[in-house]
Structure formats: structure tokens, C-alpha cells
Design a protein around this motif. Structure first.
Motif, PDB file in Angstrom:
ATOM      1  N   UNK A  66       0.792  -1.226   0.000  1.00  0.00           N
ATOM      2  CA  UNK A  66       0.000   0.000   0.000  1.00  0.00           C
ATOM      3  C   UNK A  66       0.828   1.281   0.000  1.00  0.00           C
ATOM      4  N   UNK A  67       2.076   1.231  -0.417  1.00  0.00           N
ATOM      5  CA  UNK A  67       2.908   2.431  -0.502  1.00  0.00           C
ATOM      6  C   UNK A  67       3.409   2.555  -1.933  1.00  0.00           C
ATOM      7  N   UNK A  68       3.239   3.735  -2.525  1.00  0.00           N
ATOM      8  CA  UNK A  68       3.669   3.960  -3.899  1.00  0.00           C
ATOM      9  C   UNK A  68       5.188   3.984  -3.981  1.00  0.00           C
ATOM     10  N   UNK A  72       7.601   9.833  -0.762  1.00  0.00           N
ATOM     11  CA  UNK A  72       8.727  10.370  -0.009  1.00  0.00           C
ATOM     12  C   UNK A  72       8.816   9.694   1.355  1.00  0.00           C
ATOM     13  N   UNK A  73      10.030   9.595   1.882  1.00  0.00           N
ATOM     14  CA  UNK A  73      10.214   8.983   3.200  1.00  0.00           C
ATOM     15  C   UNK A  73       9.845   9.951   4.318  1.00  0.00           C
ATOM     16  N   UNK A  74       9.749  11.250   4.015  1.00  0.00           N
ATOM     17  CA  UNK A  74       9.483  12.256   5.030  1.00  0.00           C
ATOM     18  C   UNK A  74       8.105  12.870   4.798  1.00  0.00           C
ATOM     19  N   UNK A  75       7.394  13.243   5.852  1.00  0.00           N
ATOM     20  CA  UNK A  75       6.076  13.876   5.677  1.00  0.00           C
ATOM     21  C   UNK A  75       6.209  15.244   5.024  1.00  0.00           C
ATOM     22  N   UNK A  76       5.160  15.745   4.379  1.00  0.00           N
ATOM     23  CA  UNK A  76       5.244  17.022   3.662  1.00  0.00           C
ATOM     24  C   UNK A  76       5.588  18.209   4.568  1.00  0.00           C
ATOM     25  N   UNK A  77       5.227  18.165   5.855  1.00  0.00           N
ATOM     26  CA  UNK A  77       5.485  19.302   6.740  1.00  0.00           C
ATOM     27  C   UNK A  77       6.979  19.492   6.997  1.00  0.00           C
ATOM     28  N   UNK A  78       7.768  18.414   6.961  1.00  0.00           N
ATOM     29  CA  UNK A  78       9.179  18.508   7.315  1.00  0.00           C
ATOM     30  C   UNK A  78      10.113  18.463   6.118  1.00  0.00           C
ATOM     31  N   UNK A  79       9.607  18.475   4.896  1.00  0.00           N
ATOM     32  CA  UNK A  79      10.458  18.360   3.703  1.00  0.00           C
ATOM     33  C   UNK A  79      11.344  19.577   3.496  1.00  0.00           C
ATOM     34  N   UNK A  80      10.812  20.785   3.723  1.00  0.00           N
ATOM     35  CA  UNK A  80      11.554  22.019   3.449  1.00  0.00           C
ATOM     36  C   UNK A  80      12.440  22.470   4.577  1.00  0.00           C
TER      37      UNK A  80
END
Length: 85
Positions: A66-68, A72-80
Motif C-alpha cells: 500500500x505504498x507507492x 517520499x520517506x518524510x512527511x510534507x510538513x518537514x520536507x523544506x
């Protein structure tokens, strides 16, 4: 059920366990029988009627269930974020 519906419309509504007379309608839970009852009150399970789940062998498989592949290995809030702020 709403009392504002006409009698003719109420007759066409689906039958439920609450609307049926005593012992008139048994809905069940959509389960299949896995055996049969005997005259002595016992239950004999038929192995041909049992539920069989076919699960593939996942050893050596690159993706997790169930994972594409492009996730990404990191959630969107912590990417930047870079370092402490």
C-alpha cells in the motif's frame, strides 16, 4: 421512519428487522455456513466450505504494501526544513 411519507410509499420501502412481525424477518450478517448441524445437536465443519485466503509470497519484494514507489520517506510538513530554526 418519517410519518410524513404516504402509506403507499411506506409499503415500497425495504423490509428491516424492526418493521417485520415477531420472528418474521432475520437479516443475518452475510456470513456463510462452514458446516451443518446434526440431529444430536453437534456441528460438523466441512473443510471444503471453509474460507481460504490466498496470500502471495512477499520475500524479496522491493515495494511495501500500500505504498507507492515514488512516495517520499518524510512527511510534507518537514520536507523544506533544514536544521533548527
Amino acid at each position: 421512519m418519517s410519518w410524513y411519507i404516504s402509506r403507499a410509499a411506506r409499503k415500497r420501502m425495504p423490509l428491516t428487522t424492526k418493521k417485520a412481525k415477531k420472528g418474521g424477518f432475520y437479516k443475518g450478517n452475510r456470513a456463510t455456513s462452514e458446516g451443518r448441524h446434526t440431529s444430536k445437536g453437534r456441528y460438523i465443519i466441512n473443510p471444503l466450505k471453509r474460507l481460504q485466503l490466498v496470500i502471495p509470497d512477499m520475500t524479496g519484494f522491493k515495494l511495501k504494501p500500500y505504498i507507492a514507489a515514488g512516495a517520499s520517506r518524510f512527511p510534507p510538513e518537514t520536507r523544506g526544513e533544514t536544521g533548527a530554526s
